[in-house]
Design an enzyme around this catalytic site. Structure first.
Site, PDB file in Angstrom:
ATOM      1  N   HIS A 184       0.819  -1.209   0.000  1.00  0.00           N
ATOM      2  CA  HIS A 184       0.000   0.000   0.000  1.00  0.00           C
ATOM      3  C   HIS A 184       0.857   1.264   0.000  1.00  0.00           C
ATOM      4  CE1 HIS A 184       0.968  -0.597   4.248  1.00  0.00           C
ATOM      5  NE2 HIS A 184       0.700   0.681   4.450  1.00  0.00           N
ATOM      6  N   HIS A 239      28.058  -6.692  -9.842  1.00  0.00           N
ATOM      7  CA  HIS A 239      28.767  -7.478  -8.825  1.00  0.00           C
ATOM      8  C   HIS A 239      27.950  -8.676  -8.334  1.00  0.00           C
ATOM      9  CE1 HIS A 239      32.153  -4.622  -7.778  1.00  0.00           C
ATOM     10  NE2 HIS A 239      31.407  -3.919  -8.632  1.00  0.00           N
ATOM     11  N   ARG A 296      35.628 -12.395 -11.657  1.00  0.00           N
ATOM     12  CA  ARG A 296      35.476 -12.509 -10.206  1.00  0.00           C
ATOM     13  C   ARG A 296      34.037 -12.292  -9.759  1.00  0.00           C
ATOM     14  NH1 ARG A 296      37.158  -7.327 -11.157  1.00  0.00           N
ATOM     15  NH2 ARG A 296      36.342  -5.653  -9.837  1.00  0.00           N
TER      16      ARG A 296
END
Length: 233
Positions: A80, A170, A204
């Site tokens: 809401h 990331h 990575r």
């Protein structure tokens, strides 16, 4: 709305599309389309040029480098407290060339609770029926907690462009949660554009994102084994 009025509105190039484009890029617009004043000023500031092409419905969103990418099916919902902002996001996403699916609520009733609607969005992403999800509540925190309970969902509560880009690059986030108490439409627009136009990082970043998946898979297996033995008692 008359057909001519519909076409007139449809062929306006809005600020949101220009803001989502990369600086110095070129956007394809329908023949006879017109820039809104805000879009014109922003295009000048960003060095964006335009070329005329065949009209497509909807026009594909613009990714990094100015190329058009496939539009995303985006599940959208709110509680809401986030209802007013959520309703403004639906047309904004369409302007950006995306395919939003409004999962509700239909009104800002106090009985509308964020766990119910956050779960709806997360289920669409978890089940592969939506590419992304966007959930709006007062702070964006509770909806992220709910969404992350579902398998395959990586929900991130983002509050600016930097956090949105980080969540995608990331963490490979696929659900965006927003706090209506912290963001107005203009700020939310920047966050969404950054989220949708940032690709998941590799190397990575991908390695670490896979570790997130591994943690989820480990606990899912544990809960399934526990449930199996409890049923056998």
């Amino acid at each position: 709305m008359t057909p001519s009025k519909h076409r007139e509105d449809r062929d306006l190039v809005a600020e949101a599309l220009v803001r989502a484009a990369a600086p110095g890029s070129q956007l394809v617009t329908p023949p006879g389309s017109r820039l809104t004043p805000l879009a014109r000023d922003l295009a000048f500031d960003k060095g964006i040029t335009f070329t005329t092409g065949r009209y497509a419905e909807p026009a594909g969103p613009v990714g990094p480098g100015g190329f058009r990418r496939r539009s995303n099916r985006i599940a959208v919902a709110s509680d809401h407290g986030g209802f007013a902002l959520k309703d403004q996001l639906i047309p904004l996403l369409k302007e950006m060339g995306e395919r939003p699916v409004d999962l509700g609520p239909a009104a800002a009733s106090p009985s509308v609770d964020y766990p119910d609607f956050a779960r709806l969005v997360a289920a669409e992403v978890s089940g592969g029926r939506a590419d992304f999800g966007i959930i709006v509540d007062g702070a964006g925190i509770g909806s992220a907690m709910v969404a992350n309970k579902l398998p395959g969902v990586k929900a991130a509560n983002c509050w600016n462009e930097a956090s949105a880009r980080n969540a995608r690059e990331h963490n490979h986030a696929n659900v965006l949660t927003l706090g209506s108490g912290h963001l107005d439409l203009a700020a939310a627009r920047l966050v969404i554009a950054a989220f949708l136009t940032t690709d998941p990082g590799d190397d990575r970043h991908a390695r670490r994102a896979k570790k997130l998946d591994a943690v989820e898979a480990e606990y899912l297996r544990t809960s399934q084994i526990t449930a199996h033995f409890e049923e056998g008692r």
